[in-house]
Design a protein around this motif. Structure first.
Motif, mmCIF file in Angstrom:
data_model
loop_
_atom_site.group_PDB
_atom_site.id
_atom_site.type_symbol
_atom_site.label_atom_id
_atom_site.label_comp_id
_atom_site.label_asym_id
_atom_site.label_seq_id
_atom_site.Cartn_x
_atom_site.Cartn_y
_atom_site.Cartn_z
ATOM 1 N N VAL A 1 0.870 -1.169 0.000
ATOM 2 C CA VAL A 1 0.000 0.000 0.000
ATOM 3 C C VAL A 1 0.909 1.221 0.000
ATOM 4 O O VAL A 1 1.776 1.353 0.852
ATOM 5 N N VAL A 2 0.762 2.067 -1.019
ATOM 6 C CA VAL A 2 1.663 3.195 -1.173
ATOM 7 C C VAL A 2 0.853 4.483 -1.245
ATOM 8 O O VAL A 2 -0.116 4.565 -2.006
ATOM 9 N N ASP A 3 1.215 5.454 -0.427
ATOM 10 C CA ASP A 3 0.567 6.760 -0.532
ATOM 11 C C ASP A 3 1.313 7.609 -1.558
ATOM 12 O O ASP A 3 2.527 7.745 -1.490
ATOM 13 N N MET A 4 0.590 8.120 -2.552
ATOM 14 C CA MET A 4 1.217 8.902 -3.617
ATOM 15 C C MET A 4 0.491 10.228 -3.755
ATOM 16 O O MET A 4 -0.607 10.405 -3.237
ATOM 17 N N THR A 5 1.115 11.149 -4.511
ATOM 18 C CA THR A 5 0.407 12.400 -4.804
ATOM 19 C C THR A 5 0.239 12.513 -6.317
ATOM 20 O O THR A 5 1.081 12.045 -7.083
ATOM 21 N N VAL A 6 -0.868 13.119 -6.721
ATOM 22 C CA VAL A 6 -1.111 13.329 -8.148
ATOM 23 C C VAL A 6 -0.217 14.477 -8.599
ATOM 24 O O VAL A 6 -0.319 15.581 -8.078
ATOM 25 N N SER A 7 0.688 14.211 -9.558
ATOM 26 C CA SER A 7 1.600 15.289 -9.955
ATOM 27 C C SER A 7 1.200 15.911 -11.284
ATOM 28 O O SER A 7 1.546 17.055 -11.546
ATOM 29 N N ALA A 8 0.479 15.192 -12.138
ATOM 30 C CA ALA A 8 0.049 15.785 -13.409
ATOM 31 C C ALA A 8 -1.036 14.935 -14.043
ATOM 32 O O ALA A 8 -1.210 13.765 -13.696
ATOM 33 N N HIS A 9 -1.774 15.561 -14.969
ATOM 34 C CA HIS A 9 -2.724 14.807 -15.781
ATOM 35 C C HIS A 9 -2.280 14.911 -17.231
ATOM 36 O O HIS A 9 -1.949 15.991 -17.697
ATOM 37 N N ASP A 10 -2.234 13.791 -17.931
ATOM 38 C CA ASP A 10 -1.835 13.785 -19.340
ATOM 39 C C ASP A 10 -3.105 13.655 -20.175
ATOM 40 O O ASP A 10 -3.650 12.568 -20.334
ATOM 41 N N GLU A 11 -3.565 14.821 -20.679
ATOM 42 C CA GLU A 11 -4.858 14.846 -21.361
ATOM 43 C C GLU A 11 -4.849 14.020 -22.639
ATOM 44 O O GLU A 11 -5.831 13.361 -22.972
ATOM 45 N N SER A 12 -3.723 14.029 -23.383
ATOM 46 C CA SER A 12 -3.733 13.409 -24.704
ATOM 47 C C SER A 12 -3.985 11.906 -24.635
ATOM 48 O O SER A 12 -4.649 11.345 -25.505
ATOM 49 N N PHE A 13 -3.486 11.258 -23.576
ATOM 50 C CA PHE A 13 -3.740 9.815 -23.449
ATOM 51 C C PHE A 13 -4.738 9.496 -22.332
ATOM 52 O O PHE A 13 -5.033 8.340 -22.066
ATOM 53 N N GLY A 14 -5.206 10.542 -21.667
ATOM 54 C CA GLY A 14 -6.157 10.322 -20.581
ATOM 55 C C GLY A 14 -5.525 9.623 -19.387
ATOM 56 O O GLY A 14 -6.138 8.774 -18.744
ATOM 57 N N MET A 15 -4.256 9.957 -19.135
ATOM 58 C CA MET A 15 -3.567 9.304 -18.026
ATOM 59 C C MET A 15 -3.291 10.317 -16.907
ATOM 60 O O MET A 15 -3.279 11.518 -17.124
ATOM 61 N N SER A 16 -3.067 9.779 -15.705
ATOM 62 C CA SER A 16 -2.635 10.626 -14.599
ATOM 63 C C SER A 16 -1.266 10.154 -14.138
ATOM 64 O O SER A 16 -0.976 8.960 -14.172
#
Lengths: 367, 233
Positions: free
Chosen positions: A238-253
């Motif tokens: 179980v790993v706590d992470m932070t959202v650093s960016a959203h990649d709109e072109s591929f719909g990835m985070s």
């Protein structure tokens, strides 16, 4: 210290012997049915009296058989959410919610009705009778009722077990908000590893009436030996992470953690928010060289911290990725073929990152 | 329809019956609740003996109950003499004695109805109320009692109906004195014993039926309203 338990109890053929302390925001009592979790929570709540031992919570002693102390349940100021909602059928939702407030000393009412109603999203139900609510709504009202008694400790005994998956998904975010936004520590009984991974800060693992292990969630989740046959595939890191960016072109985070960057399919979570992910041990592949031409996006580099293998065909490999431990479960044969040993640099290829449903740790309202 | 008009003596019997039945019902409610609670929830030695004594009037011939009342609560009886001397309460050959006899005869019915509804209360709700800070007395007043209410009402109606019809124990204990202890059944009995009393007996019989039906319908309506309010899950 939130809860300290050290008790022995016999109920017919079943003997319970538990000793643990937890200071977590949400301590999960985890184990299969019949392992004694509900008895334990009933002992803390004062619904059962132990044969011997001591129970204290939030600095107050509830039971001390040696000193002859037993505080009855109505004087413990403990909120209790049961498996069934147990709403009072002759009272409407509003009166159910305010029931506990009557008995709370004025100076100690720390939650007001408006806030709890908003927190649980039950404002439109206030004038209804319990019989006119759905299962999920009833359970939310039950949680609100317990909170409005301004408890020092909140006990939840498998509050989701009687609900279907859709209702569970409806309530989980509210429990996360309780954990993150209220001051009341929670003791949460469950047999679901998904609930533990998603909700718990600390885990007490129960087995056969005894405490098998206890500690922070991330540590316990790596102990595959604590899990039953059916659940073993669910265990992992179980790993706590932070959202650093959203990649709109591929719909990835893109998620950031000590172990490195991880890319997952788009999350509806704002940049900067923290998320808790679970990486199942069976979903991790080990490579001794950085693999190429692979569809898996997430390749983390690290060093082998330890290998544990019994006489079976499988081995559990702990990989230290810059301080973050990732657990992989592979066959003993591959272990041998790759000549894996502690200290060896390897790459962990992560096939799937699991979120136990779009999980947000804080600051984000459940949709 | 002139034959339907009640004579003053007959009105007396009707009024007396209602008074006796009402007092019997009201006075037996507090001990009825207590005994029902004790039997439903209590764990003590001799519980089945208490249960047996409460049910005794149901099994014994009413005349026997009446005679036992006469022995105990009569002027020379131990309880009767004590009450008359210290509190000025006299039962024998008074309407109060009729009320006592009716209360005793209706008691098992009332206790039974209340006991059953207490046993039907989900104890898990009481435990939940306890965790919310309610002490046992508050739990009883705010959870157990409201949920038991339909049974309490049923018990009260049964006790009232039994009192309206009680004959054997009453006539044995307090006799059949017009205006003092002559309740409806006693009055009807008297009419059947005198020549030409048929019309009077029939009139009072009709009155009996009307009162009993009214009580029954009222209780049905009341418990339906309560039931709707509660909507037990």
């Amino acid at each position: 210290m939130t809860v300290a338990v050290d008790i022995k109890n016999r109920l017919g053929d079943f003997s319970l012997e538990a000793r643990f302390e937890s200071a977590g925001r949400l301590t999960a009592l985890f184990g299969p049915s019949g392992s004694g979790k509900t008895s334990l929570v009933n002992l803390i709540g004062g619904l059962l009296r132990p044969d011997q031992g001591r129970i204290a919570a939030e600095g107050r002693v509830f039971v001390d058989t040696q000193a002859g102390v037993f505080v009855p349940k109505h004087k413990r100021r403990i909120g209790y959410v049961f498996q069934e909602p147990r709403l009072f059928p002759h009272l409407n939702v509003r009166s159910n919610l305010s029931y506990g407030r009557w008995f709370t000393p004025k100076g100690e009412r720390h939650d007001d009705m408006g806030r709890v109603v908003e927190l649980l999203g039950i404002g439109h139900l206030l004038d209804r009778r319990p019989s006119h609510l759905s299962g999920g709504e009833k359970q939310r009202v039950a949680i609100g009722r317990a909170l409005l008694a301004s408890p020092r400790l909140l006990l939840m005994d498998e509050p989701l077990a009687a609900l279907d998956d859709a209702r569970k998904a409806e309530i989980m975010p509210y429990i996360e908000r309780l954990r993150d936004e209220t001051k009341t520590p929670i003791v949460y009984v469950t047999h679901s590893i998904a609930e533990v991974a998603r909700l718990a800060s600390d885990v007490v693992v129960m087995a056969g009436g005894k405490v098998a292990a206890h500690g922070p969630t991330a540590e316990i989740m790596q102990r595959l030996d604590l899990l039953s046959e059916e659940e073993i595939g669910e265990g992992g890191s179980v790993v706590d992470m932070t959202v650093s960016a959203h990649d709109e072109s591929f719909g990835m985070s893109v998620l950031h953690s000590a172990a490195g960057e991880v890319r997952v399919s788009g999350l509806g979570t704002p940049v900067g928010a923290s998320v808790r992910v679970r990486i199942r041990a069976r979903d991790v592949i080990i490579a001794t060289e950085r693999p190429r031409g692979l569809s898996a996006l997430n390749i983390l580099s690290g060093k082998i911290a330890s290998i544990s293998s019994g006489n079976g065909t499988l081995a559990d490999v702990l990989i230290d990725c810059s301080g973050q431990i990732i657990l992989a479960r592979i066959t003993r044969q591959s272990c041998h073929a790759l000549a894996l040993e502690p200290g060896k640099p390897v790459f962990a290829v992560v096939k799937t990152v699991s979120f136990d449903r779009a999980n947000t740790m804080s600051g984000v309202k459940p949709g | 329809m002139e034959w339907l008009d009640l004579s003053p003596e007959e009105w007396n019997a009707v009024r007396l019956s209602i008074k006796v039945a009402t007092w019997a019902m009201v006075a037996s409610l507090p001990p009825g609740l207590l005994i029902a609670l004790l039997l439903a929830r209590g764990k003590f030695w001799g519980k089945s003996i208490v249960n047996g004594i409460v049910h005794l009037p149901l099994i014994l011939p009413p005349v026997v109950t009446g005679y036992l009342l006469l022995l105990t609560f009569g002027r020379r009886g131990p309880a009767g003499a004590f009450l008359a001397e210290h509190f000025g309460i006299v039962f024998s050959f008074r309407w109060t004695g009729a009320a006592l006899a009716c209360a005793i005869m209706g008691f098992p019915l009332m206790v039974r109805a209340i006991r059953l509804s207490i046993e039907a209360v989900d104890r898990r709700l009481e435990a939940a109320a306890g965790t919310l800070g309610a002490n046992p007395i508050w739990v009883f007043l705010t959870i157990t009692l409201p949920l038991t209410l339909p049974g309490v009402i049923a018990g009260m109606i049964l006790s009232f109906a039994k009192a309206m019809g009680e004959f054997g124990a009453t006539i044995t204990f307090v006799s059949n004195i017009p205006g003092e202890t002559q309740t409806l059944p006693s009055a009807i009995y008297t009419f059947t014993q005198v020549p030409g009393g048929d019309a009077g007996a029939l009139r009072l019989t009709l009155v009996s039926i009307v009162i009993s039906m009214a009580a029954l319908i009222a209780s049905e309506a009341l418990s339906r309203r309560l039931g709707r309010r509660m909507d037990l899950e």
